[in-house]
Write an enzyme that holds these catalytic residues in place. Structure first.
Site, mmCIF file in Angstrom:
data_model
loop_
_atom_site.group_PDB
_atom_site.id
_atom_site.type_symbol
_atom_site.label_atom_id
_atom_site.label_comp_id
_atom_site.label_asym_id
_atom_site.label_seq_id
_atom_site.Cartn_x
_atom_site.Cartn_y
_atom_site.Cartn_z
ATOM 1 N N HIS A 110 0.808 -1.215 0.000
ATOM 2 C CA HIS A 110 0.000 0.000 0.000
ATOM 3 C C HIS A 110 0.845 1.271 0.000
ATOM 4 C CE1 HIS A 110 0.481 -0.124 4.501
ATOM 5 N NE2 HIS A 110 0.482 1.190 4.342
ATOM 6 N N ASP A 140 0.273 -7.585 1.457
ATOM 7 C CA ASP A 140 0.690 -6.185 1.607
ATOM 8 C C ASP A 140 2.207 -6.054 1.599
ATOM 9 O OD1 ASP A 140 0.288 -3.453 1.794
ATOM 10 O OD2 ASP A 140 0.205 -3.450 3.981
ATOM 11 N N SER A 213 4.748 2.520 7.896
ATOM 12 C CA SER A 213 4.380 1.358 7.085
ATOM 13 C C SER A 213 5.546 0.882 6.235
ATOM 14 C CB SER A 213 3.207 1.708 6.168
ATOM 15 O OG SER A 213 2.039 1.927 6.911
#
Length: 464
Positions: A110, A140, A213
């Site tokens: 993402h 992911d 992230s």
């Protein structure tokens, strides 16, 4: 006898010693941060954003200014000449880590999704353009490549050996603040999130914020045991609940992306669900465990091996505690390999052999009913009225208990009752009439092109 002032001094000394003992047990992260920070990178991307993405029709100004809303809406709409809406570039930031000395870098899918340009900033200040090698939305995980050699790398560890309560460290770029270190403990393992039942996430209380992230999660040995991926937040910031992708899952994905740019994973063609305490009672199980097979894909590997109502207890020698535990185990098996599957079938344990195949897009068997058909007589039982249709025994109306509290709805197709397949409404009533009061039975319901077992408690007079 000690003087009062001497007692106070001794007490202070004892308390200080106790405090030092406790402090001495706390981990020291300074050396770990120094050694590993050079291999953690900041990732920035540019994306082309259309007005439809940033200003949906339902967007409203905080002040509920209707005039302002109308002006904004007109500004972003197409003009009367048929011109295109105005596009612009948006910047986003994330983290990542160097996987190999020849320039492979790991981050989240993402972080780089829909990116037109990706830039990697190294700890020495260099900024390098990165190419996307491959990306896997389901886990992911994304793999990037920069034109550089001799880069510092991190040591990979095993997430399987992590224990709840163990200290962990994260390094990343929250809000663009490069190489920020935060620490905490493992709060839980094997977490299944609402929108993702494939990754058994590591839950921690490490402070993770936007920008973290894709960054690494370390154990006390300085090994990467996870990739920070998501947070649970009602404010948009850290609230004490963070999730990381286990390195045991990530490693295989990274290697596949590195070797062929895409991920192929094992598949057996079943839809499973968790077993509640009531369903465990209906299957005569001592406790809720395993993955309950709710539906079998007719063209899948399990079509001639597993049945609806089977409870998968272990797969390829690995215990299956719940439905969320099955997909990552199946996905890790090499395609074409035959494995042993232990199931509970009709109260008896059986060991079956199943060959894992490559996953392909599948849609559950349609259970749509024919709308234009001759009226059929309705039969009432168990708090509902059922009727024969081309799709099977369909619920025409829910009138009372136990159907209502079970969660049965109008339009549901009843495929099984108490482990017995159904072919007609009359057969449904016959089976229902034989059910004992006080017993909990499993009802297999097909709804919205999917199937699920529900637990129904049979009360006295419920079969009227």
């Amino acid at each position: 006898m000690l003087m009062p002032w001497l007692r106070v001094v001794l007490l202070v000394c004892v308390m200080s010693s106790a405090g030092m003992a406790v402090a001495g047990e706390l981990p020291q992260f300074t050396e770990m941060v120094k050694q590993n920070s050079p291999a953690v990178v900041n990732i920035s991307t540019k994306q082309s954003i259309s007005p439809q993405k940033i200003l949906p029709d339902e967007l409203r100004s905080p002040e509920t200014d209707e005039l302002f809303d109308e002006l904004m809406k007109r500004f972003f709409e197409r003009d009367g000449s048929g011109g295109q809406p105005f596009d612009f570039d948006s910047d986003s930031r994330g983290s990542g880590f160097i996987y190999s000395q020849d320039g492979y870098i790991v981050t989240n899918h993402h972080v780089v999704k829909d990116a037109n340009a990706i830039t990697i900033k190294l700890s020495d200040g260099r900024e390098l353009a990165a190419q996307l090698v491959g990306s896997d939305a389901r886990t992911d995980i994304a793999l990037l490549k920069v034109a550089a050699t001799g880069l510092p790398v991190l040591r990979m560890g095993k997430s399987e050996t992590l224990e709840v309560g163990e200290w962990v460290l994260a390094i990343g770029s929250p809000f663009g603040f490069d190489h920020s270190a935060t620490a905490g403990i493992v709060s839980a393992k094997g977490r299944s999130l609402p929108d993702d039942n494939y990754v058994p996430f590591i839950q921690t209380d490490v402070a993770i914020n936007p920008g973290n992230s894709g960054g690494p999660l370390f154990n006390l040995a300085g090994e990467v045991v996870g990739i920070n991926s998501q947070i649970y937040s009602r404010s948009g910031g850290f609230m004490g609940v963070s999730f990381a992708i286990p390195m045991d899952i990530a490693h295989g994905v990274i290697e596949q992306l590195k070797n062929k740019g895409v991920v192929s994973r094992g598949w057996i063609g079943v839809y499973v669900q968790d077993i509640s305490a009531d369903l465990a009672e209906s299957f005569n199980m001592a406790k809720p465990e395993g993955a309950l097979v709710a539906q079998v894909v007719l063209t899948g590997p399990a079509a001639r091996v597993l049945n609806q109502g089977d409870v998968i207890l272990s797969f390829a020698g690995k215990p299956i505690a719940n439905a969320a535990a099955l997909p990552p185990v199946v996905g890790s098996i090499p395609i074409g390999e035959a494995v042993a599957v232990e199931v509970l079938r009709e109260g008896k344990r059986e060991t079956l052999t199943l060959t894992v195949r490559e996953q392909v897009p599948q849609t559950p068997k349609s259970v749509e009913t024919a709308l234009e058909q001759q009226p059929a007589p309705m039969i009432g039982t168990l708090g509902m009225q059922v009727v024969n249709t081309e799709a099977g025994v369909m619920v025409e109306a829910v009138m009372g208990e136990p159907a209502r509290s079970t969660g049965i709805a109008k339009g549901d197709i009843i495929a099984q009752l108490d482990g017995k397949p159904l072919t007609s409404a009359a057969e449904f009533k016959t089976i229902a009439a034989a059910l004992e009061a006080g017993k909990t039975v499993a009802v297999l319901v097909q709804r919205d092109n999917s199937a699920r077992f529900l637990a129904m408690k049979i009360e006295a007079n419920a079969r009227e």
